[in-house]
Design a protein around this motif. Structure first.
Motif, mmCIF file in Angstrom:
data_model
loop_
_atom_site.group_PDB
_atom_site.id
_atom_site.type_symbol
_atom_site.label_atom_id
_atom_site.label_comp_id
_atom_site.label_asym_id
_atom_site.label_seq_id
_atom_site.Cartn_x
_atom_site.Cartn_y
_atom_site.Cartn_z
ATOM 1 N N ALA A 1 0.437 8.493 6.457
ATOM 2 C CA ALA A 1 0.452 9.455 5.356
ATOM 3 C C ALA A 1 1.458 9.033 4.294
ATOM 4 C CB ALA A 1 0.775 10.847 5.891
ATOM 5 N N MET A 2 2.634 8.619 4.759
ATOM 6 C CA MET A 2 3.666 8.213 3.802
ATOM 7 C C MET A 2 3.221 6.999 2.998
ATOM 8 S SD MET A 2 7.235 8.885 5.810
ATOM 9 C CE MET A 2 7.968 7.496 5.002
ATOM 10 N N THR A 3 2.580 6.050 3.681
ATOM 11 C CA THR A 3 2.090 4.875 2.949
ATOM 12 C C THR A 3 1.058 5.300 1.920
ATOM 13 O OG1 THR A 3 2.340 3.637 4.989
ATOM 14 C CG2 THR A 3 1.150 2.577 3.216
ATOM 15 N N GLY A 4 0.187 6.201 2.325
ATOM 16 C CA GLY A 4 -0.826 6.673 1.394
ATOM 17 C C GLY A 4 -0.195 7.317 0.171
ATOM 18 N N ILE A 5 0.787 8.158 0.418
ATOM 19 C CA ILE A 5 1.465 8.822 -0.707
ATOM 20 C C ILE A 5 2.137 7.778 -1.581
ATOM 21 C CG2 ILE A 5 3.342 10.366 -1.324
ATOM 22 C CD1 ILE A 5 2.700 11.953 1.187
ATOM 23 N N GLY A 6 2.820 6.819 -0.928
ATOM 24 C CA GLY A 6 3.484 5.768 -1.688
ATOM 25 C C GLY A 6 2.519 5.009 -2.575
ATOM 26 N N LEU A 7 1.376 4.653 -2.003
ATOM 27 C CA LEU A 7 0.396 3.905 -2.782
ATOM 28 C C LEU A 7 -0.149 4.749 -3.929
ATOM 29 C CD1 LEU A 7 -1.589 2.147 0.084
ATOM 30 C CD2 LEU A 7 -0.160 1.044 -1.634
ATOM 31 N N ALA A 8 -0.256 6.062 -3.702
ATOM 32 C CA ALA A 8 -0.785 6.921 -4.752
ATOM 33 C C ALA A 8 0.224 7.088 -5.882
ATOM 34 C CB ALA A 8 -1.169 8.283 -4.170
ATOM 35 N N ILE A 9 1.496 7.135 -5.532
ATOM 36 C CA ILE A 9 2.534 7.355 -6.550
ATOM 37 C C ILE A 9 2.832 6.079 -7.330
ATOM 38 C CG2 ILE A 9 4.948 7.938 -6.915
ATOM 39 C CD1 ILE A 9 4.907 9.707 -4.585
ATOM 40 N N LEU A 10 2.677 4.936 -6.628
ATOM 41 C CA LEU A 10 3.097 3.663 -7.236
ATOM 42 C C LEU A 10 2.620 3.455 -8.665
ATOM 43 C CD1 LEU A 10 4.732 1.147 -6.554
ATOM 44 C CD2 LEU A 10 2.645 0.075 -5.739
ATOM 45 N N PRO A 11 1.358 3.746 -8.983
ATOM 46 C CA PRO A 11 0.901 3.488 -10.354
ATOM 47 C C PRO A 11 1.747 4.187 -11.414
ATOM 48 C CG PRO A 11 -0.956 3.992 -8.965
ATOM 49 C CD PRO A 11 0.256 4.219 -8.146
ATOM 50 N N LEU A 12 2.343 5.323 -11.051
ATOM 51 C CA LEU A 12 3.171 6.030 -12.037
ATOM 52 C C LEU A 12 4.404 5.208 -12.396
ATOM 53 C CD1 LEU A 12 3.046 9.557 -10.384
ATOM 54 C CD2 LEU A 12 1.633 8.689 -12.256
ATOM 55 N N LEU A 13 4.806 4.318 -11.453
ATOM 56 C CA LEU A 13 6.016 3.544 -11.697
ATOM 57 C C LEU A 13 5.729 2.199 -12.334
ATOM 58 C CD1 LEU A 13 7.557 4.106 -8.161
ATOM 59 C CD2 LEU A 13 8.154 5.339 -10.239
ATOM 60 N N LEU A 14 4.459 1.823 -12.379
ATOM 61 C CA LEU A 14 4.162 0.488 -12.870
ATOM 62 C C LEU A 14 4.071 0.499 -14.385
ATOM 63 C CD1 LEU A 14 1.454 -0.457 -10.238
ATOM 64 C CD2 LEU A 14 3.847 -1.124 -10.272
ATOM 65 N N PRO A 15 4.914 -0.272 -15.047
ATOM 66 C CA PRO A 15 4.998 -0.204 -16.507
ATOM 67 C C PRO A 15 3.818 -0.828 -17.240
ATOM 68 C CG PRO A 15 6.600 -1.783 -15.661
ATOM 69 C CD PRO A 15 5.948 -1.156 -14.476
ATOM 70 N N ASN A 16 3.275 -1.918 -16.676
ATOM 71 C CA ASN A 16 2.203 -2.547 -17.459
ATOM 72 C C ASN A 16 1.233 -3.309 -16.567
ATOM 73 O OD1 ASN A 16 3.455 -4.971 -16.685
ATOM 74 N ND2 ASN A 16 4.801 -4.885 -18.467
ATOM 75 N N ALA A 17 0.279 -3.955 -17.188
ATOM 76 C CA ALA A 17 -0.807 -4.620 -16.456
ATOM 77 C C ALA A 17 -0.288 -5.692 -15.519
ATOM 78 C CB ALA A 17 -1.807 -5.209 -17.448
ATOM 79 N N PHE A 18 0.785 -6.370 -15.912
ATOM 80 C CA PHE A 18 1.343 -7.436 -15.078
ATOM 81 C C PHE A 18 1.719 -6.898 -13.706
ATOM 82 C CE2 PHE A 18 3.547 -11.149 -13.865
ATOM 83 C CZ PHE A 18 4.795 -10.787 -13.383
ATOM 84 N N TRP A 19 2.373 -5.734 -13.688
ATOM 85 C CA TRP A 19 2.804 -5.156 -12.420
ATOM 86 C C TRP A 19 1.644 -4.600 -11.624
ATOM 87 C CZ3 TRP A 19 7.292 -6.085 -10.230
ATOM 88 C CH2 TRP A 19 8.324 -6.592 -11.044
ATOM 89 N N TYR A 20 0.632 -4.058 -12.338
ATOM 90 C CA TYR A 20 -0.581 -3.632 -11.654
ATOM 91 C C TYR A 20 -1.183 -4.805 -10.907
ATOM 92 C CZ TYR A 20 -1.831 1.148 -12.783
ATOM 93 O OH TYR A 20 -1.895 2.506 -12.832
ATOM 94 N N ASP A 21 -1.221 -5.941 -11.613
ATOM 95 C CA ASP A 21 -1.781 -7.147 -11.016
ATOM 96 C C ASP A 21 -1.018 -7.528 -9.756
ATOM 97 O OD1 ASP A 21 -1.417 -10.570 -11.506
ATOM 98 O OD2 ASP A 21 -3.328 -9.633 -10.929
ATOM 99 N N LEU A 22 0.313 -7.500 -9.857
ATOM 100 C CA LEU A 22 1.131 -7.849 -8.704
ATOM 101 C C LEU A 22 0.861 -6.908 -7.533
ATOM 102 C CD1 LEU A 22 4.737 -8.832 -9.776
ATOM 103 C CD2 LEU A 22 2.946 -10.240 -8.788
ATOM 104 N N ALA A 23 0.780 -5.609 -7.860
ATOM 105 C CA ALA A 23 0.566 -4.639 -6.791
ATOM 106 C C ALA A 23 -0.783 -4.869 -6.118
ATOM 107 C CB ALA A 23 0.642 -3.221 -7.363
ATOM 108 N N THR A 24 -1.792 -5.155 -6.927
ATOM 109 C CA THR A 24 -3.116 -5.407 -6.355
ATOM 110 C C THR A 24 -3.105 -6.642 -5.473
ATOM 111 O OG1 THR A 24 -4.067 -4.456 -8.358
ATOM 112 C CG2 THR A 24 -5.552 -5.680 -6.916
#
Lengths: 257, 291, 309
Positions: free
Chosen positions: C11-34
């Motif tokens: 559950a915690m991982t799920g929440i973390g993954l759901a919240i993460l996009p709010l912290l990602l500033p731009n496409a570069f970080w989205y790419d890294l996360a993916t």
């Protein structure tokens, strides 16, 4: 005892290793529902014999029959399926699993083993696991370590590990249980407790066969004793017969005559 | 026909001699410490690259080449002390990963320092080919085979006739007994790494005039050297040499007669087949496993 | 691993993954996360093989390559739908893994390492050499991914897809570890005779987990091909196999949380070092060596021990 009653039959079993004959033409029968012991001086071939019977080694000559089926040369996991279980001289416990999980391992063949079903929680795996947990806890209590369920394997005392091995072997519901020096490393009190445990196991209908050095334990527990020396069977019979056998005495005490 | 065959044979023996030296390096370290040093190939690379550098800064070759070998030997000792010794009793997986890590460090460092260009060492005695039965034999090939043979002979003398050599053999055979008779295991370990690094560097230097050198030649050379060592029976020095030569020839034959783009696959196909049918190699010293 | 704590972790991982996009500033970080999520899925599969079952694989990138090239070639050159191509890749991988599993997994230690290494390298050479199909060293372009006509495009959609996949994989892997098969697998690692004595067939279990983790790698290879839009033989190289191994080992062997941490750390770290050529390689190497010496069990297990959990 006729051949038909015999649970285990060993015929002319021989195992040669590059010039050394560890087991030499040994034959005997093991009947149901008793405690049988294999004894002999160090190097007599007891462990090799055990390994031959439990599938951890293959004979050079001769055969082993279990419940009438020829089983020599079959790998251990097949013998487990046929009803033979064993423990090891040095406890083989998975340190990463808890005591309870180690016991649950013993019931491996009774459960659904398909990995994909496990990943997707299909086929009642979870419910059966829960039921197995309870049974495993009962077994832990039966062997005397009922309070150690969650302790990981690596945190247990030596004597408890030996009991854990027995619990695990029992979880497989074997018809023949082979114990490899179960009393090795135990103090007299622990050995006495072990004897009671083994008697309890035999009373529940499991045929027990043990390799042991502790004479008091062997004499008090067994109905049938096989004596090996230099790979050969030199005596066989009830404890008091074997006790007085001249050849046995000379093998152990080095008295020649 | 014959000329072609001889051509392949010569080039096979040449590169095979290098594999033999790499394989000997693996064997020496394995015998002393039960570790398979996946960074062995980088010692070959370092030998060539350092030799090129020392020549570039103006040192005469009779100084530069031995200096390069000594430097790499020192690096070998450093690897042993810093990366292997702290983890000596670890599981196989751990040690494999550590030596892989060391190879990455060495390769990355050279890449940072010298970039990705390839470099050449001048051949030792010119490059006019010698004709043998219609096949062209590069003089450097003779150097490679000759120097490698001399190195092997020297090693034999070292292990058979000198105190430290015999100490290393004793350690390989029974470490506890060796320690009990006074052999200093720590020194043996350092020596084994120094020796295998030096052998690797030598191998890298003598073949560099033919195959050129760059920061990433170590991977393949090392892996093939390991295959050669296993082919000959891991732990057997004779086997390492035989395995190396055989592998080189097999590779050259495959490149010549079958397909040159897959020639690098030959050692790995060989090793896969070998493991499936002959896990103890040709001379069966140790089965390459730790139970 | 008790069921309760596993549920909480998930559950915690799920929440973390759901919240993460709010912290990602731009496409570069989205790419890294993916990319980190994709790597994490492969690493979980590899960890089951290496950490839990005690085997070793130095050629796992080869399986990633099979999936990647299957998707690339079948969709771009033959016009197959992406899902079919992905399935074909997975099937081919399963077939190959089954074929080599028993002979290879009889080996142990260095021999096993070498055999898996050889397999990976042979695969990577095939991808490099068969240029009419694979485009050779220059690689091949891949059509965008679509599922039943719905295209996945843009870094947000890819992130959600991969995050969801990661969560599902964590759930499935956790189920596996706690099952009879899982216990058998773990017992084979440290107490093989005991496992055999209770009926575990070592060859069958090892082969099963080998095939499973290979197929996982292949599926993720297919996804990566579509995500990046391009495949080169690098995807199956020895270095990539070493990277995957590093993620397993640094994060923590036999630790699912460790797999996620290892993948995340070692996907992000190199990106911060790309300024210096060769620094990335050397840094990877140093991380490997230092971790293995100081924390042989990996980040997460060592931290757990130190924090007394």
């Amino acid at each position: 005892m006729t051949a038909a009653d015999a649970l285990l039959e060993v015929r002319s079993l021989t195992r040669r290793f590059a010039g050394v004959c560890a087991v030499d033409g040994v034959s005997f029968s093991v009947g149901r529902g008793q405690v049988h012991a294999v004894i002999g001086p160090n190097g007599a071939g007891k462990t090799t014999l055990f390994n031959l019977i439990t599938g951890f080694d293959s004979p050079t000559v001769g055969e082993v029959r279990f419940e009438g089926h020829a089983v020599s040369g079959l790998p251990p996991h097949r013998l487990a399926g046929l009803g033979i279980g064993r423990t090891f001289q040095t406890p083989q416990i998975c340190a990463e699993l808890s005591a309870l999980e180690n016991v649950m391992l013993g019931a491996h063949l009774r459960l659904r083993r398909n990995p994909v079903a496990a990943m997707l929680r299909l086929g009642g795996i979870v419910q059966r696991d829960r039921a197995l947990r309870e049974k495993a806890a009962e077994l832990l209590a039966f062997v005397g370590i009922g309070t150690s369920g969650d302790v990981p394997g690596r945190g247990m005392a030596y004597g408890d590990l030996k009991r854990l091995e027995i619990a695990r072997a029992l979880a497989a519901e074997p018809r023949l249980l082979c114990l490899d020096e179960p009393a090795a490393g135990l103090n007299p009190r622990e050995t006495r407790d072990l004897g009671e445990l083994i008697r309890g196991i035999a009373d529940s209908g499991v045929t027990v066969m043990l390799v042991e050095h502790d004479m008091r334990l062997v004499m008090s527990l067994s109905q049938h004793i096989i004596v090996l020396n230099y790979g050969r069977k030199i005596a066989e019979g009830a404890p008091d017969e074997v006790n007085r056998d001249a050849e046995v005495l000379s093998a152990y005490l080095g008295v020649h005559g | 026909m014959l000329a072609e065959f001889l051509q392949f044979l010569f080039s096979g023996l040449t590169v095979g001699a290098t594999y033999a030296l790499a394989a000997l390096g693996f064997t020496i370290v394995y015998n002393a410490s039960n570790v398979i040093n996946f960074a062995q190939g980088e010692f070959l690379m370092l030998g060539g690259m350092l030799a090129v550098f020392l020549l570039e800064i103006g040192l005469p070759s009779w100084v530069a080449l031995p200096a390069a070998i000594l430097l790499v030997a020192a690096i070998g000792v450093a690897v042993e002390r810093l990366a292997i010794r702290p983890a000596r009793d670890a599981e196989v997986v751990t040690l494999v990963i550590i030596t892989l890590g060391v190879s990455l460090v060495l390769r990355g460092a050279i890449q940072m320092w010298r970039g990705t260009a390839t470099h050449a060492l001048p051949p030792f005695s010119g490059d006019t080919p010698i004709m043998v039965a219609g096949a062209a034999l590069a003089p450097q090939s003779l150097w490679v085979i000759g120097v490698a043979a001399a190195a092997v002979a020297l090693l034999w003398w070292f292990f058979e006739r000198t105190r430290w050599g015999k100490a290393m053999v004793a350690t390989a055979s029974n470490r506890l007994a060796a320690r009990l008779v006074g052999v200093r295991i720590e020194v043996v370990l350092m020596l084994s790494f120094a020796l295998s690094a030096a052998l690797g560097a030598l191998g890298g230097i003598i073949v560099a005039p033919i195959t050129l050198t760059s920061f990433d030649v170590g991977i393949m050379l090392g892996l093939k050297g390991f295959v050669a060592a296993v082919l000959g029976g891991l732990g057997s020095g004779v086997g390492a040499v035989a395995g190396g030569l055989l592998l080189g020839v097999l590779e050259a034959m495959a490149a010549g007669y079958v397909s040159s783009s897959y020639k690098d696959a030959v050692p790995f196909v060989v090793i896969l087949l070998l493991f499936m049918f002959l896990p103890r190699g040709m001379f069966g010293a140790h089965a390459p496993e730790r139970v | 691993m008790r069921l309760g704590s596993r549920g909480v972790g998930l559950a915690m991982t799920g929440i973390g993954l759901a919240i993460l996009p709010l912290l990602l500033p731009n496409a570069f970080w989205y790419d890294l996360a993916t990319r980190a999520a994709i790597n994490a899925v492969v690493v979980i599969g590899l960890n089951l093989l290496i950490g839990y079952a005690g085997q070793i694989s130095l050629g796992h990138a080869g399986f990633v390559g099979i999936g990647a090239y299957a998707s690339a070639v079948l969709t771009s050159r033959l016009g197959w739908p992406p899902i079919a191509a992905m399935a074909a890749g997975a099937l081919a991988t399963a077939f190959l893994a089954l074929l080599v599993a028993r002979p290879i997994l009889r080996l142990r230690g260095h021999a096993l390492a070498m055999a898996t290494l050889g397999l990976g390298i042979i695969l990577s050479m095939i991808f490099t050499n068969e240029s009419q199909w694979t485009g050779g060293p220059d690689g091949i372009v891949v059509r965008p991914f679509s599922l039943l006509g719905l295209a996945i495009a843009g870094e947000r959609q890819w992130y959600w897809l991969c995050a969801a996949l990661l969560l599902v994989t964590l759930w499935a892997a956790g189920n596996l570890v706690d099952s009879p098969f899982g216990r058998a697998m773990r017992a084979l690692h440290t107490a093989e005779p005991a496992a055999k004595a209770v009926g575990v067939d070592p060859a069958a279990v090892k082969a099963s987990i080998f095939v499973l983790s290979a197929v996982g790698a292949s599926l993720m290879g297919s996804l990566t091909a579509h995500y990046v839009g391009f495949v080169t033989p690098q995807v199956a190289s020895f270095l990539t196999s070493v990277e995957l191994l590093t993620m397993v080992v640094v994060g923590g062997m036999a630790s699912l949380a460790g797999s996620v941490v290892g993948a995340a750390v070692l996907t992000v770290l190199p990106q911060l070092l790309t300024r210096f050529e060769g620094a990335e390689t050397a840094a990877f190497g140093l991380v490997l060596v230092a971790t293995m010496i100081a924390m042989p069990r990996g980040l997460v297990p060592t931290l757990r021990e130190r924090l007394g959990r």
